[in-house]
Design an enzyme around this catalytic site. Sequence first.
Site, PDB file in Angstrom:
ATOM      1  N   MET A  25      -9.152   7.913  -0.217  1.00 24.23           N
ATOM      2  CA  MET A  25     -10.039   8.286   0.905  1.00 24.23           C
ATOM      3  C   MET A  25     -10.561   9.694   0.690  1.00 24.23           C
ATOM      4  SD  MET A  25      -7.631   7.079   4.029  1.00 24.23           S
ATOM      5  CE  MET A  25      -6.794   5.498   4.031  1.00 24.23           C
ATOM      6  N   HIS A  58      -1.246  -1.391  -4.398  1.00 24.11           N
ATOM      7  CA  HIS A  58      -2.493  -1.134  -3.675  1.00 24.11           C
ATOM      8  C   HIS A  58      -2.584   0.373  -3.422  1.00 24.11           C
ATOM      9  CE1 HIS A  58      -5.936  -2.253  -1.139  1.00 24.11           C
ATOM     10  NE2 HIS A  58      -5.529  -1.294  -0.324  1.00 24.11           N
ATOM     11  N   MET A  84     -12.297   4.254  -0.660  1.00 27.04           N
ATOM     12  CA  MET A  84     -12.947   4.508   0.635  1.00 27.04           C
ATOM     13  C   MET A  84     -13.653   5.841   0.509  1.00 27.04           C
ATOM     14  SD  MET A  84      -9.819   3.126   2.963  1.00 27.04           S
ATOM     15  CE  MET A  84      -8.690   3.157   1.579  1.00 27.04           C
ATOM     16  N   HIS A 106      -8.387   0.879  -4.052  1.00 30.03           N
ATOM     17  CA  HIS A 106      -9.300   0.614  -2.934  1.00 30.03           C
ATOM     18  C   HIS A 106     -10.008   1.925  -2.614  1.00 30.03           C
ATOM     19  CE1 HIS A 106      -9.512  -0.347   1.699  1.00 30.03           C
ATOM     20  NE2 HIS A 106     -10.702  -0.185   1.165  1.00 30.03           N
ATOM     21  N   MET A 136     -11.290  -6.160   5.313  1.00 23.34           N
ATOM     22  CA  MET A 136     -10.470  -5.273   6.141  1.00 23.34           C
ATOM     23  C   MET A 136     -10.143  -5.995   7.448  1.00 23.34           C
ATOM     24  SD  MET A 136      -9.995  -2.614   4.293  1.00 23.34           S
ATOM     25  CE  MET A 136      -8.960  -1.817   5.539  1.00 23.34           C
ATOM     26  N   SER A 173       0.850  -1.196   0.000  1.00 22.05           N
ATOM     27  CA  SER A 173       0.000   0.000   0.000  1.00 22.05           C
ATOM     28  C   SER A 173       0.878   1.236   0.000  1.00 22.05           C
ATOM     29  CB  SER A 173      -0.907   0.005   1.229  1.00 22.05           C
ATOM     30  OG  SER A 173      -1.436   1.302   1.401  1.00 22.05           O
ATOM     31  N   ASP A 183      -6.464  -6.681   4.195  1.00 29.80           N
ATOM     32  CA  ASP A 183      -5.858  -5.348   4.256  1.00 29.80           C
ATOM     33  C   ASP A 183      -5.924  -4.792   5.667  1.00 29.80           C
ATOM     34  OD1 ASP A 183      -5.039  -2.743   3.769  1.00 29.80           O
ATOM     35  OD2 ASP A 183      -6.710  -2.239   2.441  1.00 29.80           O
ATOM     36  N   ASP A 214      -4.855   3.444  -1.979  1.00 26.89           N
ATOM     37  CA  ASP A 214      -5.956   3.745  -1.055  1.00 26.89           C
ATOM     38  C   ASP A 214      -6.488   5.149  -1.286  1.00 26.89           C
ATOM     39  OD1 ASP A 214      -6.101   1.402   0.784  1.00 26.89           O
ATOM     40  OD2 ASP A 214      -3.977   1.874   1.023  1.00 26.89           O
TER      41      ASP A 214
END
Length: 213
Positions: free
Chosen positions: A35, A31, A66, A64, A135, A7, A173, A33
């Site tokens: 957000m 990966h 979020m 991913h 998660m 990540s 994760d 992330d």
Amino acid sequence: MTKIAPSLLAADFLHLDKAVDIVNNYADIFHLDVMDGVFVPNISFGFPVIEAVAKKAEKPMDVHLMIVEPEKYAERFAKVGASMISFHLNATEDPAGLLQSIRSWGVKSGLVINPDIPVESLFPYLKDADYVLLMSVFAGFGGQKFIEATYDRIRTLKAEIERQGLNIMIEVDGGVSVSNSKALTEAGAEILVAGSAVFKSSDPAAVIAEMRG
Ligand code: DX5
Ligand code: ZN
């Protein structure tokens, strides 16, 4: 063999090229992330960073999400080069529709749940998913402690995937490191996401090799 997905959240953003080299040379998947400060109480990065990574990435990019209303932005992540896009089950009104859309763009579709959401709530959607991201911490921050209940959740999910006769990968994760990678793989995880364990290490290549098993 278990796939390792570092990540980039834990990388040094002033030297992102070094993190990209580590993934290209030693790992399997990027990966990424994303957000929005609404779905989770943190803000990470978005399109400009992912576009920059895409220019150098020699491994698939796993985004991913979020964010709330992932259906508004998912296609843009496909256009900037994501090979895998996942979103949280409770972030959208129509998870099945979004999984199908992601597949229609030629991208692998993934569903994510936080540790407090029953694994069973995924079951109706599995047929439209290529992978499930479980998660093992609450989404929002790197560097949290791994939640042990994850092993049972992997086994429950794995049994249901087999019962339905589906070909779905399980990704885990949060708080993943060399101390739990073997047990996670034995429980049925096929993709391990690791941020801190890889990028805060003095020898990321060795950590990745050990986690792969
Ligand atoms: C957390 C993110 C993770 C995070 C993992 O919301 O989804 O991908 O970067 O970080 P570590 O491996 O440090 O727990
Ligand atoms: Zn993540």
